[in-house]
Design an enzyme around this catalytic site. Structure first.
Site, mmCIF file in Angstrom:
data_model
loop_
_atom_site.group_PDB
_atom_site.id
_atom_site.type_symbol
_atom_site.label_atom_id
_atom_site.label_comp_id
_atom_site.label_asym_id
_atom_site.label_seq_id
_atom_site.Cartn_x
_atom_site.Cartn_y
_atom_site.Cartn_z
ATOM 1 N N TYR A 1 36.672 18.746 53.299
ATOM 2 C CA TYR A 1 37.711 19.774 53.234
ATOM 3 C C TYR A 1 39.087 19.210 53.586
ATOM 4 C CZ TYR A 1 34.777 23.519 51.780
ATOM 5 O OH TYR A 1 33.962 24.302 51.011
ATOM 6 N N ARG B 1 40.375 17.648 50.521
ATOM 7 C CA ARG B 1 40.790 18.631 49.504
ATOM 8 C C ARG B 1 42.031 19.405 49.939
ATOM 9 N NH1 ARG B 1 35.939 22.086 48.627
ATOM 10 N NH2 ARG B 1 36.967 22.921 46.791
ATOM 11 N N GLN C 1 38.293 33.031 41.787
ATOM 12 C CA GLN C 1 37.241 32.350 42.547
ATOM 13 C C GLN C 1 37.840 31.130 43.228
ATOM 14 O OE1 GLN C 1 33.434 32.108 39.906
ATOM 15 N NE2 GLN C 1 35.141 32.483 38.538
ATOM 16 N N HIS D 1 36.266 33.881 46.886
ATOM 17 C CA HIS D 1 35.617 32.764 47.609
ATOM 18 C C HIS D 1 36.458 32.231 48.759
ATOM 19 C CE1 HIS D 1 32.971 32.005 43.797
ATOM 20 N NE2 HIS D 1 32.580 33.055 44.499
ATOM 21 N N CYS E 1 37.089 30.823 63.510
ATOM 22 C CA CYS E 1 36.143 30.416 64.540
ATOM 23 C C CYS E 1 34.834 31.156 64.316
ATOM 24 C CB CYS E 1 36.720 30.751 65.920
ATOM 25 S SG CYS E 1 35.485 30.610 67.237
ATOM 26 N N GLY F 1 38.980 30.050 32.404
ATOM 27 C CA GLY F 1 38.687 28.785 33.095
ATOM 28 C C GLY F 1 37.544 28.863 34.085
ATOM 29 N N ASN G 1 39.030 29.377 27.499
ATOM 30 C CA ASN G 1 38.325 28.227 28.060
ATOM 31 C C ASN G 1 38.443 27.066 27.081
ATOM 32 O OD1 ASN G 1 36.182 26.470 29.213
ATOM 33 N ND2 ASN G 1 35.615 28.304 30.374
ATOM 34 N N GLU H 1 35.998 25.134 26.643
ATOM 35 C CA GLU H 1 34.657 25.017 26.042
ATOM 36 C C GLU H 1 33.983 26.379 26.025
ATOM 37 O OE1 GLU H 1 32.359 22.274 28.351
ATOM 38 O OE2 GLU H 1 33.893 20.717 28.124
HETATM 39 C C1 BJW Z 1 39.258 24.978 31.519
HETATM 40 C C2 BJW Z 1 40.215 24.007 31.693
HETATM 41 C C3 BJW Z 1 41.505 24.354 31.326
HETATM 42 C C4 BJW Z 1 38.423 23.169 32.398
HETATM 43 N N1 BJW Z 1 41.740 25.562 30.833
HETATM 44 N N2 BJW Z 1 39.512 26.170 31.023
HETATM 45 C C5 BJW Z 1 22.090 35.804 40.781
HETATM 46 C C6 BJW Z 1 21.402 34.883 40.022
HETATM 47 C C7 BJW Z 1 21.261 33.563 40.455
HETATM 48 C C8 BJW Z 1 21.804 33.146 41.678
HETATM 49 C C9 BJW Z 1 22.493 34.061 42.414
HETATM 50 C C10 BJW Z 1 22.626 35.362 41.983
HETATM 51 N N3 BJW Z 1 23.372 36.017 42.915
HETATM 52 C C11 BJW Z 1 23.715 35.165 43.904
HETATM 53 C C12 BJW Z 1 23.183 33.962 43.630
HETATM 54 C C13 BJW Z 1 23.314 32.734 44.480
HETATM 55 C C14 BJW Z 1 24.627 32.002 44.286
HETATM 56 C C15 BJW Z 1 24.789 31.653 42.810
HETATM 57 O O1 BJW Z 1 25.479 32.277 42.048
HETATM 58 N N4 BJW Z 1 24.144 30.571 42.395
HETATM 59 C C16 BJW Z 1 24.226 30.127 40.992
HETATM 60 C C17 BJW Z 1 25.077 28.878 40.916
HETATM 61 C C18 BJW Z 1 22.828 29.900 40.507
HETATM 62 N N5 BJW Z 1 25.762 32.788 44.755
HETATM 63 C C19 BJW Z 1 26.074 32.851 46.062
HETATM 64 O O2 BJW Z 1 25.410 32.277 46.901
HETATM 65 C C20 BJW Z 1 27.284 33.688 46.437
HETATM 66 N N6 BJW Z 1 26.913 34.584 47.465
HETATM 67 C C21 BJW Z 1 26.123 35.647 47.245
HETATM 68 O O3 BJW Z 1 25.747 35.944 46.138
HETATM 69 O O4 BJW Z 1 25.832 36.374 48.361
HETATM 70 C C22 BJW Z 1 24.705 37.254 48.283
HETATM 71 C C23 BJW Z 1 23.505 36.443 48.652
HETATM 72 C C24 BJW Z 1 23.362 36.034 49.950
HETATM 73 C C25 BJW Z 1 22.248 35.291 50.281
HETATM 74 C C26 BJW Z 1 21.316 34.937 49.302
HETATM 75 C C27 BJW Z 1 21.517 35.341 47.967
HETATM 76 C C28 BJW Z 1 22.622 36.103 47.643
HETATM 77 C C29 BJW Z 1 28.398 32.818 47.019
HETATM 78 C C30 BJW Z 1 28.962 31.877 46.008
HETATM 79 C C31 BJW Z 1 29.958 30.918 46.658
HETATM 80 C C32 BJW Z 1 30.481 29.883 45.674
HETATM 81 N N7 BJW Z 1 31.173 28.864 46.359
HETATM 82 C C33 BJW Z 1 31.871 27.826 45.626
HETATM 83 C C34 BJW Z 1 32.512 26.863 46.654
HETATM 84 C C35 BJW Z 1 33.746 27.533 47.250
HETATM 85 C C36 BJW Z 1 34.312 26.779 48.388
HETATM 86 C C37 BJW Z 1 34.974 25.493 47.995
HETATM 87 O O5 BJW Z 1 35.514 25.293 46.903
HETATM 88 O O6 BJW Z 1 34.980 24.629 48.837
HETATM 89 O O7 BJW Z 1 32.868 28.388 44.760
HETATM 90 S S1 BJW Z 1 30.813 26.933 44.483
HETATM 91 C C38 BJW Z 1 32.041 26.743 43.223
HETATM 92 O O8 BJW Z 1 31.633 27.466 42.011
HETATM 93 C C39 BJW Z 1 33.297 27.436 43.752
HETATM 94 C C40 BJW Z 1 33.789 28.137 42.527
HETATM 95 O O9 BJW Z 1 34.664 29.198 42.877
HETATM 96 C C41 BJW Z 1 32.526 28.570 41.835
HETATM 97 C C42 BJW Z 1 32.698 28.886 40.369
HETATM 98 O O10 BJW Z 1 33.043 27.763 39.654
HETATM 99 P P1 BJW Z 1 34.092 27.863 38.440
HETATM 100 O O11 BJW Z 1 35.400 28.303 38.959
HETATM 101 O O12 BJW Z 1 33.521 28.652 37.339
HETATM 102 O O13 BJW Z 1 34.260 26.331 38.066
HETATM 103 P P2 BJW Z 1 33.379 25.421 37.062
HETATM 104 O O14 BJW Z 1 33.672 24.021 37.391
HETATM 105 O O15 BJW Z 1 31.960 25.822 37.068
HETATM 106 O O16 BJW Z 1 33.937 25.782 35.609
HETATM 107 C C43 BJW Z 1 35.243 25.424 35.190
HETATM 108 C C44 BJW Z 1 35.445 25.963 33.786
HETATM 109 O O17 BJW Z 1 36.777 25.712 33.403
HETATM 110 C C45 BJW Z 1 34.544 25.291 32.714
HETATM 111 O O18 BJW Z 1 33.980 26.308 31.901
HETATM 112 C C46 BJW Z 1 35.522 24.426 31.908
HETATM 113 O O19 BJW Z 1 35.155 24.338 30.533
HETATM 114 C C47 BJW Z 1 36.796 25.200 32.072
HETATM 115 N N8 BJW Z 1 38.025 24.429 31.993
HETATM 116 N N9 BJW Z 1 39.584 22.870 32.265
HETATM 117 C C48 BJW Z 1 40.699 26.430 30.699
HETATM 118 N N10 BJW Z 1 42.516 23.444 31.461
HETATM 119 ZN ZN ZN Z 2 36.831 31.239 69.052
#
Ligand code: BJW
Ligand code: ZN
Length: 259
Positions: free
Chosen positions: A66, A69, A100, A118, A126, A193, A219, A221
């Site tokens: 972190y 980043r 996100q 997120h 804390c 995105g 997007n 892609e």
């Molecule tokens: C361009 C471009 C350009 C490139 N122009 N485009 C239902 C089904 C299955 C699983 C689950 C479900 N419900 C919940 C879950 C579990 C889990 C989950 O979803 N897992 C799946 C991955 C399978 N979700 C969670 O755990 C969430 N919590 C939750 O649901 O709580 C309830 C619960 C509790 C306990 C148990 C179960 C449920 C929390 C999710 C937290 C996500 N955290 C992160 C890290 C954040 C902190 C950090 O950054 O340090 O968030 S992971 C990461 O992925 C980050 C992002 O916000 C997130 C999404 O990614 P994003 O933004 O889509 O990025 P990419 O890289 O995937 O895509 C980029 C896109 O841009 C691509 O398409 C490119 O083509 C495009 N692109 N350049 C336009 N110039």
């Molecule tokens: Zn404290």
């Protein structure tokens, strides 16, 4: 860049717009995306860095990641895509930006109504007493930063962590409720995105579509959402969004007014 008459009609008639953004929107500013060949998860395992278990097991490692980043994000600037979204907010009666991303670049670009699903890398909290700390209030030391708040003369000493949502954690309830409500009443929903694989954020376009919104994806892609979208605008958000903004300018005179 050409936009369909149907899209322009839907936008001109629209009163409520929701834009959901993901890492792709910040890619042109120099923030790496998560998935794909050059994505963060191609080099690091999410379960070793982005879960509370990983943090409790090795807080120092997670903090090093972190700190790195935070440094990158502090040194970069919003791009043309962020700026276009801030401009669009001025054009519509209601424009809700749901992100996100944790990089704060939408606010830095001037967007005002921003819901952060997120968290935000500029905040930390804390785990013991819940106190919030800005980045410059956190001292990164061996292990992990500790809370220095005093309670009855004694230091809290709780572990301080970044205020971001990790896998398996609940996302902020107020941000989620407002986002889901906005999606339900959106006339046009823009998914920009994001790979659309992380839930519950990924369900927002589905909620909007089911509630009658015109669903538009921007997007570089195609994604799992593309077949469901009413329009897929292929290209970088830093190119597509400014072009869309320019096309809208002169069409929409003031929020909700058709010229
Ligand atoms: C361009 C471009 C350009 C490139 N122009 N485009 C239902 C089904 C299955 C699983 C689950 C479900 N419900 C919940 C879950 C579990 C889990 C989950 O979803 N897992 C799946 C991955 C399978 N979700 C969670 O755990 C969430 N919590 C939750 O649901 O709580 C309830 C619960 C509790 C306990 C148990 C179960 C449920 C929390 C999710 C937290 C996500 N955290 C992160 C890290 C954040 C902190 C950090 O950054 O340090 O968030 S992971 C990461 O992925 C980050 C992002 O916000 C997130 C999404 O990614 P994003 O933004 O889509 O990025 P990419 O890289 O995937 O895509 C980029 C896109 O841009 C691509 O398409 C490119 O083509 C495009 N692109 N350049 C336009 N110039
Ligand atoms: Zn404290």
């Amino acid at each position: 860049m050409k936009f369909s008459n149907r899209l322009m009609e839907r936008l001109i008639e629209a009163r409520r717009i929701v834009a959901l953004t993901g890492a792709g929107v910040s890619a042109e500013s120099g923030v790496p995306t998560f998935r794909g060949n050059d994505g963060i998860w191609s080099r690091f395992k999410p379960e070793e860095l982005a879960t509370v278990d990983a943090f409790m097991k090795n807080p120092q490692l997670v903090w090093e990641w972190y700190a790195h980043r935070k440094k990158i994000i502090a040194s970069i600037q919003p791009n043309a895509g962020h700026v276009a979204l801030a401009r669009m907010e001025e054009m519509f009666e209601q424009f809700v930006l749901v992100t996100q991303n944790i990089d704060n670049l939408h606010r830095r670009a001037g967007s005002k109504t921003v819901l952060e699903l997120h968290g935000n890398i500029e905040r930390n909290y804390c785990m013991k007493c819940g106190s919030i700390f800005a980045n410059d209030e956190v001292t990164i030391q061996a292990g992990a930063p500790r809370c220095e708040k005093k309670y009855e003369g004694l230091s809290c000493d709780g572990l301080v962590r970044p205020d971001v949502a990790w896998f398996g954690e609940l996302i902020p309830e107020d941000q989620w409720k407002q986002s889901a409500r906005a999606a339900e009443s959106a006339d046009v929903f823009l998914s920009i995105g994001t790979s659309g694989v992380v839930y519950p954020a990924a369900s927002l376009p589905l909620i909007a579509k089911r509630s009658g919104a015109y669903l538009v994806e921007v997007n570089t892609e195609r994604t799992a959402l593309s077949d469901l979208a009413d329009e897929f605008l292929e290209g970088a958000s830093g190119v597509v969004l400014p072009a869309l903004c320019d096309r809208l300018k002169g069409t929409i005179r003031s929020p909700g007014t058709i010229v």
